[in-house]
Design a protein around this motif. Structure first.
Motif, PDB file in Angstrom:
ATOM      1  N   PRO A  77       0.571  -1.414  -0.162  1.00  0.00           N
ATOM      2  CA  PRO A  77       0.403   0.316  -0.536  1.00  0.00           C
ATOM      3  C   PRO A  77       1.047   1.062  -0.026  1.00  0.00           C
ATOM      4  O   PRO A  77       1.916   0.840   0.710  1.00  0.00           O
ATOM      5  CB  PRO A  77      -0.476  -0.002   1.034  1.00  0.00           C
ATOM      6  CG  PRO A  77      -0.768  -1.561   1.562  1.00  0.00           C
ATOM      7  CD  PRO A  77       0.927  -1.936   1.188  1.00  0.00           C
ATOM      8  N   ALA A  78       0.417   2.175  -0.830  1.00  0.00           N
ATOM      9  CA  ALA A  78       1.563   3.510  -0.342  1.00  0.00           C
ATOM     10  C   ALA A  78       1.364   4.142   0.720  1.00  0.00           C
ATOM     11  O   ALA A  78       3.036   4.681   0.879  1.00  0.00           O
ATOM     12  CB  ALA A  78       0.503   4.541  -1.813  1.00  0.00           C
ATOM     13  N   MET A  79      -0.063   4.338   1.711  1.00  0.00           N
ATOM     14  CA  MET A  79       0.426   4.429   2.246  1.00  0.00           C
ATOM     15  C   MET A  79      -0.314   3.982   3.266  1.00  0.00           C
ATOM     16  O   MET A  79      -1.694   3.345   3.384  1.00  0.00           O
ATOM     17  CB  MET A  79      -0.389   6.398   2.513  1.00  0.00           C
ATOM     18  CG  MET A  79       0.482   7.133   1.902  1.00  0.00           C
ATOM     19  SD  MET A  79      -0.618   8.676   1.489  1.00  0.00           S
ATOM     20  CE  MET A  79      -2.309   8.154   0.697  1.00  0.00           C
ATOM     21  N   SER A  80      -0.475   3.955   5.153  1.00  0.00           N
ATOM     22  CA  SER A  80      -0.898   2.901   6.220  1.00  0.00           C
ATOM     23  C   SER A  80      -1.845   4.173   6.266  1.00  0.00           C
ATOM     24  O   SER A  80      -2.539   4.830   5.590  1.00  0.00           O
ATOM     25  CB  SER A  80       0.370   3.258   7.543  1.00  0.00           C
ATOM     26  OG  SER A  80       0.316   4.421   8.082  1.00  0.00           O
ATOM     27  N   MET A 116       0.100  18.843  -7.609  1.00  0.00           N
ATOM     28  CA  MET A 116       1.512  18.428  -8.087  1.00  0.00           C
ATOM     29  C   MET A 116       1.993  17.500  -7.258  1.00  0.00           C
ATOM     30  O   MET A 116       2.270  16.916  -6.383  1.00  0.00           O
ATOM     31  CB  MET A 116       2.115  20.385  -7.943  1.00  0.00           C
ATOM     32  CG  MET A 116       3.377  19.530  -8.517  1.00  0.00           C
ATOM     33  SD  MET A 116       3.789  19.462 -10.706  1.00  0.00           S
ATOM     34  CE  MET A 116       4.909  18.745 -10.112  1.00  0.00           C
ATOM     35  N   GLY A 117       2.706  16.657  -8.855  1.00  0.00           N
ATOM     36  CA  GLY A 117       3.899  15.544  -7.656  1.00  0.00           C
ATOM     37  C   GLY A 117       4.075  14.949  -9.231  1.00  0.00           C
ATOM     38  O   GLY A 117       3.569  13.812  -9.537  1.00  0.00           O
ATOM     39  N   ILE A 118       5.264  14.990  -9.185  1.00  0.00           N
ATOM     40  CA  ILE A 118       5.531  13.890 -10.218  1.00  0.00           C
ATOM     41  C   ILE A 118       5.433  12.420  -9.895  1.00  0.00           C
ATOM     42  O   ILE A 118       5.828  11.473  -9.403  1.00  0.00           O
ATOM     43  CB  ILE A 118       7.382  13.888 -10.390  1.00  0.00           C
ATOM     44  CG1 ILE A 118       7.666  15.428 -10.701  1.00  0.00           C
ATOM     45  CG2 ILE A 118       8.246  12.836 -11.590  1.00  0.00           C
ATOM     46  CD1 ILE A 118       7.373  15.141 -12.027  1.00  0.00           C
ATOM     47  N   GLY A 119       5.085  11.553 -11.314  1.00  0.00           N
ATOM     48  CA  GLY A 119       4.334   9.995 -10.852  1.00  0.00           C
ATOM     49  C   GLY A 119       2.656  10.476 -11.074  1.00  0.00           C
ATOM     50  O   GLY A 119       1.901   9.201 -11.081  1.00  0.00           O
ATOM     51  N   ASN A 120       1.920  11.437 -11.192  1.00  0.00           N
ATOM     52  CA  ASN A 120       0.809  10.908 -10.050  1.00  0.00           C
ATOM     53  C   ASN A 120       0.183  11.192 -11.113  1.00  0.00           C
ATOM     54  O   ASN A 120      -1.709  10.568 -10.732  1.00  0.00           O
ATOM     55  CB  ASN A 120       0.387  12.671  -9.313  1.00  0.00           C
ATOM     56  CG  ASN A 120       0.010  13.834 -10.064  1.00  0.00           C
ATOM     57  OD1 ASN A 120       0.247  13.652 -10.932  1.00  0.00           O
ATOM     58  ND2 ASN A 120       0.165  15.065  -9.036  1.00  0.00           N
ATOM     59  N   SER A 121       0.517  11.393 -11.954  1.00  0.00           N
ATOM     60  CA  SER A 121      -0.797  10.641 -13.429  1.00  0.00           C
ATOM     61  C   SER A 121      -1.123   9.260 -13.308  1.00  0.00           C
ATOM     62  O   SER A 121      -2.064   8.674 -13.512  1.00  0.00           O
ATOM     63  CB  SER A 121       0.037  11.046 -15.186  1.00  0.00           C
ATOM     64  OG  SER A 121       0.319  10.612 -15.177  1.00  0.00           O
ATOM     65  N   THR A 122      -0.099   8.333 -13.134  1.00  0.00           N
ATOM     66  CA  THR A 122      -0.223   6.790 -12.905  1.00  0.00           C
ATOM     67  C   THR A 122      -0.943   6.829 -11.674  1.00  0.00           C
ATOM     68  O   THR A 122      -1.712   6.121 -11.478  1.00  0.00           O
ATOM     69  CB  THR A 122       1.189   6.718 -12.810  1.00  0.00           C
ATOM     70  OG1 THR A 122       2.343   6.629 -14.082  1.00  0.00           O
ATOM     71  CG2 THR A 122       1.419   5.035 -13.396  1.00  0.00           C
ATOM     72  N   VAL A 123      -0.825   7.434 -10.823  1.00  0.00           N
ATOM     73  CA  VAL A 123      -1.483   6.977  -9.274  1.00  0.00           C
ATOM     74  C   VAL A 123      -2.864   7.810  -9.924  1.00  0.00           C
ATOM     75  O   VAL A 123      -4.245   7.316  -9.771  1.00  0.00           O
ATOM     76  CB  VAL A 123      -1.311   8.393  -8.266  1.00  0.00           C
ATOM     77  CG1 VAL A 123      -2.146   8.483  -6.874  1.00  0.00           C
ATOM     78  CG2 VAL A 123       0.628   7.868  -7.990  1.00  0.00           C
ATOM     79  N   ALA A 124      -3.423   8.713 -10.236  1.00  0.00           N
ATOM     80  CA  ALA A 124      -4.840   8.669 -10.113  1.00  0.00           C
ATOM     81  C   ALA A 124      -5.090   8.131 -11.395  1.00  0.00           C
ATOM     82  O   ALA A 124      -6.263   7.799 -11.518  1.00  0.00           O
ATOM     83  CB  ALA A 124      -4.389  10.388 -11.357  1.00  0.00           C
ATOM     84  N   ALA A 125      -4.826   7.481 -12.653  1.00  0.00           N
ATOM     85  CA  ALA A 125      -5.283   5.873 -13.331  1.00  0.00           C
ATOM     86  C   ALA A 125      -5.448   4.711 -12.757  1.00  0.00           C
ATOM     87  O   ALA A 125      -6.182   4.114 -12.904  1.00  0.00           O
ATOM     88  CB  ALA A 125      -4.145   6.147 -14.339  1.00  0.00           C
ATOM     89  N   ALA A 126      -4.616   5.185 -11.742  1.00  0.00           N
ATOM     90  CA  ALA A 126      -4.726   4.081 -10.721  1.00  0.00           C
ATOM     91  C   ALA A 126      -6.100   3.791  -9.720  1.00  0.00           C
ATOM     92  O   ALA A 126      -6.933   2.837  -9.767  1.00  0.00           O
ATOM     93  CB  ALA A 126      -3.631   3.694  -9.830  1.00  0.00           C
ATOM     94  N   LEU A 127      -6.192   5.263  -9.367  1.00  0.00           N
ATOM     95  CA  LEU A 127      -7.327   5.197  -8.182  1.00  0.00           C
ATOM     96  C   LEU A 127      -8.349   5.130  -9.457  1.00  0.00           C
ATOM     97  O   LEU A 127      -9.834   4.805  -9.031  1.00  0.00           O
ATOM     98  CB  LEU A 127      -7.319   6.331  -7.484  1.00  0.00           C
ATOM     99  CG  LEU A 127      -5.883   6.624  -6.793  1.00  0.00           C
ATOM    100  CD1 LEU A 127      -6.194   8.730  -6.268  1.00  0.00           C
ATOM    101  CD2 LEU A 127      -6.306   6.647  -5.845  1.00  0.00           C
ATOM    102  N   ALA A 152      -4.028   2.910  -0.122  1.00  0.00           N
ATOM    103  CA  ALA A 152      -3.667   2.108  -1.169  1.00  0.00           C
ATOM    104  C   ALA A 152      -2.501   2.032  -2.598  1.00  0.00           C
ATOM    105  O   ALA A 152      -1.427   2.183  -2.687  1.00  0.00           O
ATOM    106  CB  ALA A 152      -4.621   0.841  -1.597  1.00  0.00           C
ATOM    107  N   LEU A 153      -3.619   3.427  -2.887  1.00  0.00           N
ATOM    108  CA  LEU A 153      -3.695   3.158  -4.425  1.00  0.00           C
ATOM    109  C   LEU A 153      -3.025   4.864  -4.269  1.00  0.00           C
ATOM    110  O   LEU A 153      -2.660   5.760  -6.065  1.00  0.00           O
ATOM    111  CB  LEU A 153      -4.417   3.309  -5.463  1.00  0.00           C
ATOM    112  CG  LEU A 153      -4.574   1.710  -5.308  1.00  0.00           C
ATOM    113  CD1 LEU A 153      -5.788   1.392  -6.587  1.00  0.00           C
ATOM    114  CD2 LEU A 153      -3.117   1.536  -6.587  1.00  0.00           C
ATOM    115  N   GLY A 154      -3.522   6.107  -3.689  1.00  0.00           N
ATOM    116  CA  GLY A 154      -3.087   7.405  -3.641  1.00  0.00           C
ATOM    117  C   GLY A 154      -1.565   7.782  -3.102  1.00  0.00           C
ATOM    118  O   GLY A 154      -1.003   7.066  -3.139  1.00  0.00           O
ATOM    119  N   GLY A 155      -1.893   9.125  -2.673  1.00  0.00           N
ATOM    120  CA  GLY A 155      -0.597  10.024  -2.673  1.00  0.00           C
ATOM    121  C   GLY A 155      -0.404  10.869  -1.584  1.00  0.00           C
ATOM    122  O   GLY A 155      -2.259  10.866  -1.388  1.00  0.00           O
TER     123      GLY A 155
END
Length: 338
Positions: free
Chosen positions: A136-139, A166-177, A226-229
């Motif tokens: 998981p990305a975060m607890s 703003m966050g490098i890589g967060n379009s991948t995070v968005a797609a996962a969510l 699990a999937l976010g930032g």
């Protein structure tokens, strides 16, 4: 009155659904009646009329106004960048935060012309989330902390809230969510982001598919962790704090909209006070807006993020309220036909 919203557990956040403030139906009815009396053919201002009525309901005033507009941009870094999903290094996140703070980014200019007070909140940039393809990305505690920080940034006296990220890589995070919330193939949700080529997009889709499969048993706020930032969690916290204060929200494009998908899964009513500022060029955004049942205000082929599309939409919202509250009625103008 103290807000019932608490960030001590996912269960307590989800429990806020039973205490959600609702729009004022009397104000909605009065605003709709006013629209019928203004010096124009009925419905001739199209979506502007709907926006004015929407604002009336949340402000509890038949003639709503925007005196104070707040814009919040949350920034975070992501462990999934270890998978090579972005053409830029994570150092760019902090560099762009400095650019925001110096007034040099697009969002600074757009907040200036639309009349929004901008704040940028960097969330532990030196401590990226975990790589969600492996864990998981975060607890729960980390996710709740970011949600709390997002909520605390909201000015309860604001008339409208703009949200960006703003966050490098967060379009991948968005797609996962988005994929985790609404299903389909990972490729349906993945786009170029900050400039990935065809091979890069295919790689992102593979990474998203792996992550969504790993965390398939999660949903709602558990899936956010699990999937976010941190910036996605902060956006969710800000949305909930705005709801507690009856503040309408302008979400930005794909990444910002995907951030709140877990709230929709937890309870669709969590997003009743939210508008989507613009239709992103990211291909997944069209599917995401349809899944949420929301129509973006603008469509300008933008895909910048930062809250830029939402800031532009604020100007449209101001125009809608100026017409609604400032126009004369047929009786006031002495015009026949009212």
């Amino acid at each position: 009155m103290t807000s019932p919203l608490r960030f001590d557990s996912f269960a307590s956040v989800s429990g806020f659904a039973k205490d959600l403030p609702l729009p004022d139906q009397a104000a909605i009815d009065a605003a709709r009646a006013r629209q019928a009396e203004l010096t124009k053919p009925p419905g001739s201002l199209g979506r502007l009329e709907d926006l004015a009525i929407f604002m009336a309901g949340w402000q509890g005033d038949a003639k709503p106004a925007i005196t104070s507009a707040q814009a919040l941009v949350f920034a975070g870094n992501h462990g999934v960048c270890a998978q090579g999903v972005n053409p830029f290094p994570q150092e760019v996140t902090a560099q762009m935060v400095a650019n925001f703070e110096a007034g040099g980014a697009a969002i600074n200019q757009l907040c200036g012309v639309s009349g929004a007070q901008l704040s940028v909140i960097a969330l532990d940039l030196d401590n990226p989330t975990a790589d969600f393809t492996e864990s998981p990305a975060m607890s729960e505690a980390e996710c709740l902390d970011a949600m709390r920080r997002g909520a605390e940034a909201v000015d309860p006296k604001a008339d409208v809230l703009i949200l960006g990220e703003m966050g490098i890589g967060n379009s991948t995070v968005a797609a996962a969510l988005a994929n985790g919330a609404f299903g389909g193939a990972a490729a349906d949700w993945v786009g170029a982001g900050t400039g990935s080529d065809a091979a890069g997009i295919a790689h992102k889709a593979s990474v998203v598919a792996t992550a969504v499969a790993r965390h398939a048993a999660t949903s709602g706020l558990t899936q956010l962790a699990a999937l976010g930032g941190r910036e996605q969690a902060a956006i969710c916290g800000a949305v909930l704090a705005a709801r507690a204060a009856r503040i309408p929200v302008l979400l930005d494009g794909f990444i910002c909209t995907a951030a709140v998908a877990p709230l929709h899964v937890a309870d669709p009513a969590f997003l009743d006070h939210c508008l989507i500022g613009h239709a992103s060029r990211e291909p997944g955004h069209r599917h995401l807006c349809a899944s949420l049942g929301k129509e973006p205000i603008l469509a300008l082929d933008m895909a910048l993020g930062e809250g830029s599309g939402a800031a532009l939409a604020l100007s449209i919202l101001r125009g809608a309220l100026a017409c609604h509250s400032g126009m004369a009625t047929f009786a006031e103008a002495g015009v026949a036909g009212g």
